[in-house]
Write a protein that holds these residues in place. Structure first.
Motif, PDB file in Angstrom:
ATOM      1  N   UNK A   9       5.194  29.071   1.008  1.00  0.00           N
ATOM      2  CA  UNK A   9       4.072  29.953   1.237  1.00  0.00           C
ATOM      3  C   UNK A   9       2.852  29.503   1.646  1.00  0.00           C
ATOM      4  N   UNK A  10       2.718  27.973   1.339  1.00  0.00           N
ATOM      5  CA  UNK A  10       1.371  27.252   1.933  1.00  0.00           C
ATOM      6  C   UNK A  10       1.603  26.549   3.098  1.00  0.00           C
ATOM      7  N   UNK A  11       2.719  26.471   3.634  1.00  0.00           N
ATOM      8  CA  UNK A  11       3.002  25.804   5.070  1.00  0.00           C
ATOM      9  C   UNK A  11       2.191  26.458   6.174  1.00  0.00           C
ATOM     10  N   UNK A  12       1.372  25.521   6.499  1.00  0.00           N
ATOM     11  CA  UNK A  12       0.201  26.085   7.677  1.00  0.00           C
ATOM     12  C   UNK A  12       0.054  24.815   8.702  1.00  0.00           C
ATOM     13  N   UNK A  13      -0.521  25.048   9.752  1.00  0.00           N
ATOM     14  CA  UNK A  13      -0.805  24.368  10.583  1.00  0.00           C
ATOM     15  C   UNK A  13      -2.261  23.764  10.556  1.00  0.00           C
ATOM     16  N   UNK A  14      -2.530  22.809   9.929  1.00  0.00           N
ATOM     17  CA  UNK A  14      -3.826  22.270   9.740  1.00  0.00           C
ATOM     18  C   UNK A  14      -4.519  21.493  10.844  1.00  0.00           C
ATOM     19  N   UNK A  15      -5.695  21.634  10.922  1.00  0.00           N
ATOM     20  CA  UNK A  15      -6.363  20.911  12.249  1.00  0.00           C
ATOM     21  C   UNK A  15      -7.616  20.102  11.834  1.00  0.00           C
ATOM     22  N   UNK A  16      -7.840  20.082  10.585  1.00  0.00           N
ATOM     23  CA  UNK A  16      -9.041  19.336   9.937  1.00  0.00           C
ATOM     24  C   UNK A  16      -8.725  18.316   9.105  1.00  0.00           C
ATOM     25  N   UNK A  17      -9.052  17.151   9.352  1.00  0.00           N
ATOM     26  CA  UNK A  17      -8.759  15.823   8.577  1.00  0.00           C
ATOM     27  C   UNK A  17     -10.052  15.063   7.886  1.00  0.00           C
ATOM     28  N   UNK A  18      -9.541  14.397   6.978  1.00  0.00           N
ATOM     29  CA  UNK A  18     -10.696  13.792   6.085  1.00  0.00           C
ATOM     30  C   UNK A  18     -10.805  12.353   6.828  1.00  0.00           C
ATOM     31  N   UNK A  19     -12.110  12.335   7.622  1.00  0.00           N
ATOM     32  CA  UNK A  19     -12.448  11.225   8.275  1.00  0.00           C
ATOM     33  C   UNK A  19     -12.692  10.047   7.345  1.00  0.00           C
ATOM     34  N   UNK A  21      -7.626  17.601  22.472  1.00  0.00           N
ATOM     35  CA  UNK A  21      -7.639  18.960  23.172  1.00  0.00           C
ATOM     36  C   UNK A  21      -6.749  20.045  22.615  1.00  0.00           C
ATOM     37  N   UNK A  22      -5.549  19.699  22.162  1.00  0.00           N
ATOM     38  CA  UNK A  22      -4.431  20.591  21.748  1.00  0.00           C
ATOM     39  C   UNK A  22      -4.779  21.271  20.553  1.00  0.00           C
ATOM     40  N   UNK A  23      -5.428  20.425  19.813  1.00  0.00           N
ATOM     41  CA  UNK A  23      -5.646  20.994  18.322  1.00  0.00           C
ATOM     42  C   UNK A  23      -7.225  21.742  18.335  1.00  0.00           C
ATOM     43  N   UNK A  24      -7.545  21.856  19.415  1.00  0.00           N
ATOM     44  CA  UNK A  24      -8.779  22.682  19.808  1.00  0.00           C
ATOM     45  C   UNK A  24     -10.098  22.054  19.415  1.00  0.00           C
ATOM     46  N   UNK A  25      -9.896  20.537  19.512  1.00  0.00           N
ATOM     47  CA  UNK A  25     -11.099  19.734  19.484  1.00  0.00           C
ATOM     48  C   UNK A  25     -11.778  19.759  18.065  1.00  0.00           C
ATOM     49  N   UNK A  26     -11.085  20.041  16.926  1.00  0.00           N
ATOM     50  CA  UNK A  26     -11.680  20.163  15.727  1.00  0.00           C
ATOM     51  C   UNK A  26     -11.907  18.706  15.293  1.00  0.00           C
ATOM     52  N   UNK A  27     -10.756  18.030  14.758  1.00  0.00           N
ATOM     53  CA  UNK A  27     -10.984  16.763  14.224  1.00  0.00           C
ATOM     54  C   UNK A  27     -10.130  15.912  14.967  1.00  0.00           C
ATOM     55  N   UNK A  28     -10.580  14.534  15.174  1.00  0.00           N
ATOM     56  CA  UNK A  28      -9.865  13.574  16.017  1.00  0.00           C
ATOM     57  C   UNK A  28      -8.485  13.149  15.182  1.00  0.00           C
ATOM     58  N   UNK A  29      -7.529  13.487  16.094  1.00  0.00           N
ATOM     59  CA  UNK A  29      -6.106  13.325  15.336  1.00  0.00           C
ATOM     60  C   UNK A  29      -6.033  11.939  14.882  1.00  0.00           C
ATOM     61  N   UNK A  30      -5.353  11.589  13.562  1.00  0.00           N
ATOM     62  CA  UNK A  30      -5.207  10.335  12.943  1.00  0.00           C
ATOM     63  C   UNK A  30      -3.978   9.627  13.414  1.00  0.00           C
ATOM     64  N   UNK A  31      -2.939  10.436  13.240  1.00  0.00           N
ATOM     65  CA  UNK A  31      -1.774  10.075  13.735  1.00  0.00           C
ATOM     66  C   UNK A  31      -0.884  11.036  14.771  1.00  0.00           C
ATOM     67  N   UNK A  32      -0.577  10.680  15.954  1.00  0.00           N
ATOM     68  CA  UNK A  32       0.220  11.777  16.814  1.00  0.00           C
ATOM     69  C   UNK A  32       1.597  11.220  16.504  1.00  0.00           C
ATOM     70  N   UNK A  33       2.526  12.171  16.177  1.00  0.00           N
ATOM     71  CA  UNK A  33       3.844  11.528  16.196  1.00  0.00           C
ATOM     72  C   UNK A  33       4.668  12.330  17.457  1.00  0.00           C
TER      73      UNK A  33
END
Length: 213
Positions: A10-20, A109-121
């Motif tokens: 139920x909680x599975x979502x795409x999350x684009x904000x990270x804890x810097x 850019x692909x994640x709407x320039x919200x937070x800088x990706x920590x890891x790109x797989x």
């Protein structure tokens, strides 16, 4: 210590904000890769053998390879790595080259320039692992395998309290150059951004696209 499976679904979502302030750690990345992509069983034969992993794969041929592109991860230097699913370890491919930097920038850019990706797989495919058996439908099989891996990654990340976001695009030529691979033998077919979840993230609301004015 996972939350109940029904809640994970139920909680599975795409999350684009990270804890810097507290990026994902090497221990969390290791657990994530172990739970999503390790080799569980392996059988050899005259045609190259098969492996069984946590996600489904057509004919158990498993053409998919995972290449973590690390921007920030506690105890792991930034750069491009390959995940060895049999020995459960990371192999350094390159330092933070201009190609690596460009891939991280494109993911941002692909994640709407919200937070800088920590890891790109980056998920690549060794095409001939599937081509010899499935011929004209090989690419279709590869994409089905990719979908199974995506879902497994989403569910594991949700259970672990991490922030996953699959990307709808990528640059296979750029990745092949970064990893020094033969484009026609192995290159990227998908990608997913992974990081520590931002504090106070509302999982049921974070998936919506922000308003643009």
């Amino acid at each position: 210590n996972d939350i109940p499976f029904s809640r994970v679904l139920e909680e599975r979502r795409s999350l684009r904000n990270y804890d810097d302030e507290q990026p994902i750690t090497d221990v969390q990345l290791g657990e994530f890769l172990y739970r999503t992509a390790r080799v569980k069983e392996m059988y050899h034969d005259e045609k190259g053998g098969v492996t069984f992993r946590p996600y489904p794969g057509g004919g158990a041929l498993q053409s998919l390879e995972i290449y973590p592109v690390i921007d920030r991860c506690a105890n792991i230097p930034s750069g491009l790595y390959h995940y060895d699913p049999l020995n459960h370890q990371l192999e350094k491919v390159s330092d933070r080259s201009v190609h690596v930097e460009t891939m991280l920038q494109m993911a941002w850019h692909s994640i709407l320039e919200t937070s800088r990706p920590q890891i790109l797989l980056v998920i690549a495919s060794r095409f001939q692992r599937v081509q010899w058996k499935y011929s004209s439908i090989a690419y279709s099989v590869i994409l089905k395998d990719l979908g199974g891996l995506y879902q497994t990654m989403y569910l594991v990340a949700t259970a672990m309290g991490l922030a996953p976001c699959a990307l709808g695009g990528g640059h296979s030529d750029l990745f092949a150059a970064a990893a020094n691979l033969d484009y026609f033998a192995e290159t990227s077919v998908g990608a997913l951004v992974l990081g520590s979840r931002a504090k106070g993230t509302d999982m049921l609301a974070d998936h919506s696209r922000p308003s643009e004015h």
